[in-house]
Scaffold this motif. Structure first.
Motif, PDB file in Angstrom:
ATOM      1  N   UNK A  21      -2.183  33.437  22.424  1.00  0.00           N
ATOM      2  CA  UNK A  21      -1.827  34.841  22.672  1.00  0.00           C
ATOM      3  C   UNK A  21      -2.806  35.757  21.941  1.00  0.00           C
ATOM      4  N   UNK A  22      -3.121  35.420  20.697  1.00  0.00           N
ATOM      5  CA  UNK A  22      -4.061  36.218  19.909  1.00  0.00           C
ATOM      6  C   UNK A  22      -5.459  36.122  20.526  1.00  0.00           C
ATOM      7  N   UNK A  23      -5.865  34.929  20.890  1.00  0.00           N
ATOM      8  CA  UNK A  23      -7.185  34.724  21.514  1.00  0.00           C
ATOM      9  C   UNK A  23      -7.316  35.548  22.800  1.00  0.00           C
ATOM     10  N   UNK A  24      -6.282  35.531  23.629  1.00  0.00           N
ATOM     11  CA  UNK A  24      -6.309  36.287  24.882  1.00  0.00           C
ATOM     12  C   UNK A  24      -6.419  37.787  24.619  1.00  0.00           C
ATOM     13  N   UNK A  25      -5.739  38.284  23.607  1.00  0.00           N
ATOM     14  CA  UNK A  25      -5.812  39.698  23.249  1.00  0.00           C
ATOM     15  C   UNK A  25      -7.235  40.085  22.867  1.00  0.00           C
ATOM     16  N   UNK A  26      -7.885  39.255  22.070  1.00  0.00           N
ATOM     17  CA  UNK A  26      -9.269  39.515  21.658  1.00  0.00           C
ATOM     18  C   UNK A  26     -10.186  39.542  22.878  1.00  0.00           C
ATOM     19  N   UNK A  27     -10.008  38.594  23.790  1.00  0.00           N
ATOM     20  CA  UNK A  27     -10.825  38.541  25.006  1.00  0.00           C
ATOM     21  C   UNK A  27     -10.594  39.763  25.890  1.00  0.00           C
ATOM     22  N   UNK A  28      -9.316  40.135  26.084  1.00  0.00           N
ATOM     23  CA  UNK A  28      -8.983  41.289  26.923  1.00  0.00           C
ATOM     24  C   UNK A  28      -9.567  42.588  26.371  1.00  0.00           C
ATOM     25  N   UNK A  29      -9.625  42.697  25.060  1.00  0.00           N
ATOM     26  CA  UNK A  29     -10.118  43.913  24.437  1.00  0.00           C
ATOM     27  C   UNK A  29     -11.632  43.883  24.231  1.00  0.00           C
ATOM     28  N   UNK A 122      16.298  33.921  18.361  1.00  0.00           N
ATOM     29  CA  UNK A 122      16.240  35.366  18.573  1.00  0.00           C
ATOM     30  C   UNK A 122      15.081  35.724  19.496  1.00  0.00           C
ATOM     31  N   UNK A 123      15.105  36.973  19.930  1.00  0.00           N
ATOM     32  CA  UNK A 123      13.961  37.566  20.597  1.00  0.00           C
ATOM     33  C   UNK A 123      13.222  38.373  19.540  1.00  0.00           C
ATOM     34  N   UNK A 124      11.964  38.050  19.315  1.00  0.00           N
ATOM     35  CA  UNK A 124      11.190  38.655  18.233  1.00  0.00           C
ATOM     36  C   UNK A 124      10.001  39.435  18.774  1.00  0.00           C
ATOM     37  N   UNK A 125       9.440  40.265  17.915  1.00  0.00           N
ATOM     38  CA  UNK A 125       8.277  41.067  18.267  1.00  0.00           C
ATOM     39  C   UNK A 125       7.134  40.740  17.309  1.00  0.00           C
ATOM     40  N   UNK A 126       5.957  40.534  17.879  1.00  0.00           N
ATOM     41  CA  UNK A 126       4.740  40.321  17.100  1.00  0.00           C
ATOM     42  C   UNK A 126       3.758  41.417  17.495  1.00  0.00           C
ATOM     43  N   UNK A 127       3.127  42.018  16.505  1.00  0.00           N
ATOM     44  CA  UNK A 127       2.099  43.023  16.744  1.00  0.00           C
ATOM     45  C   UNK A 127       0.738  42.413  16.472  1.00  0.00           C
ATOM     46  N   UNK A 128      -0.210  42.690  17.348  1.00  0.00           N
ATOM     47  CA  UNK A 128      -1.572  42.211  17.223  1.00  0.00           C
ATOM     48  C   UNK A 128      -2.501  43.417  17.244  1.00  0.00           C
ATOM     49  N   UNK A 129      -3.217  43.622  16.153  1.00  0.00           N
ATOM     50  CA  UNK A 129      -4.117  44.779  16.015  1.00  0.00           C
ATOM     51  C   UNK A 129      -5.545  44.264  15.869  1.00  0.00           C
ATOM     52  N   UNK A 130      -6.408  44.656  16.813  1.00  0.00           N
ATOM     53  CA  UNK A 130      -7.818  44.278  16.725  1.00  0.00           C
ATOM     54  C   UNK A 130      -8.617  45.475  16.233  1.00  0.00           C
ATOM     55  N   UNK A 131      -9.660  45.170  15.480  1.00  0.00           N
ATOM     56  CA  UNK A 131     -10.542  46.215  14.953  1.00  0.00           C
ATOM     57  C   UNK A 131     -11.980  45.724  15.082  1.00  0.00           C
ATOM     58  N   UNK A 132     -12.801  46.526  15.701  1.00  0.00           N
ATOM     59  CA  UNK A 132     -14.208  46.180  15.874  1.00  0.00           C
ATOM     60  C   UNK A 132     -14.989  46.697  14.673  1.00  0.00           C
ATOM     61  N   UNK A 133     -16.046  45.947  14.348  1.00  0.00           N
ATOM     62  CA  UNK A 133     -16.913  46.481  13.288  1.00  0.00           C
ATOM     63  C   UNK A 133     -17.417  45.475  12.344  1.00  0.00           C
TER      64      UNK A 133
END
Length: 133
Positions: A21-29, A122-133
């Motif tokens: 999930x994290x890898x896909x987020x990085x690729x999408x962004x 439970x149903x949980x929430x995970x936040x993924x924040x990417x930062x370029x630089x």
């Protein structure tokens, strides 16, 4: 960019591999170089990085956390009865920060990112924040 994703857990204690999930987020962004922060906004669930090749590692970690922080203890005072889950989460921590280079997370050969449930299901929430630089 901040991405919010849901994780559905099925057991009281479990570790769910969310590396893809994290890898896909990085690729999408389209992040080439920077950081990604993976954060659990829960007091009874955390984020860790550990081995993702041998499932016995997850078993052993959860077993040992349960030994150190048993579900029931005569001196626990928290009215909800889930003090062990709070202790486990504080030990594991709520987040992980991972370096990104050439569009890929810098993780060791056997490392994966895990959502750690300590008070499920439970149903949980995970936040993924990417930062370029």
């Amino acid at each position: 960019m901040l991405k919010k994703t849901n994780v559905k857990t099925t057991k009281r204690d479990e570790m769910i591999d969310i590396t893809s999930i994290v890898r896909k987020t990085i690729e999408e962004e389209g992040i080439r170089d920077g950081l990604v922060v993976v954060y659990s906004a829960h007091t009874t669930a955390g984020i860790t990085i550990n081995e993702n090749a041998d499932p016995d590692v997850k078993h052993d970690m959860l077993m040992r956390l349960d030994e150190v922080y048993p579900w029931e203890h005569p001196k626990y005072r928290h009215a909800e009865g889930n003090s062990a889950s709070h202790l486990k989460t504080s030990t594991v921590g709520p987040s992980q920060t991972i370096l990104i280079a050439d569009g890929k997370m810098i993780l060791g050969t056997w490392q994966g990112i895990y959502f750690c449930e300590f008070d499920g299901p439970r149903n949980r929430t995970v936040y993924i924040k990417t930062m370029e630089g």
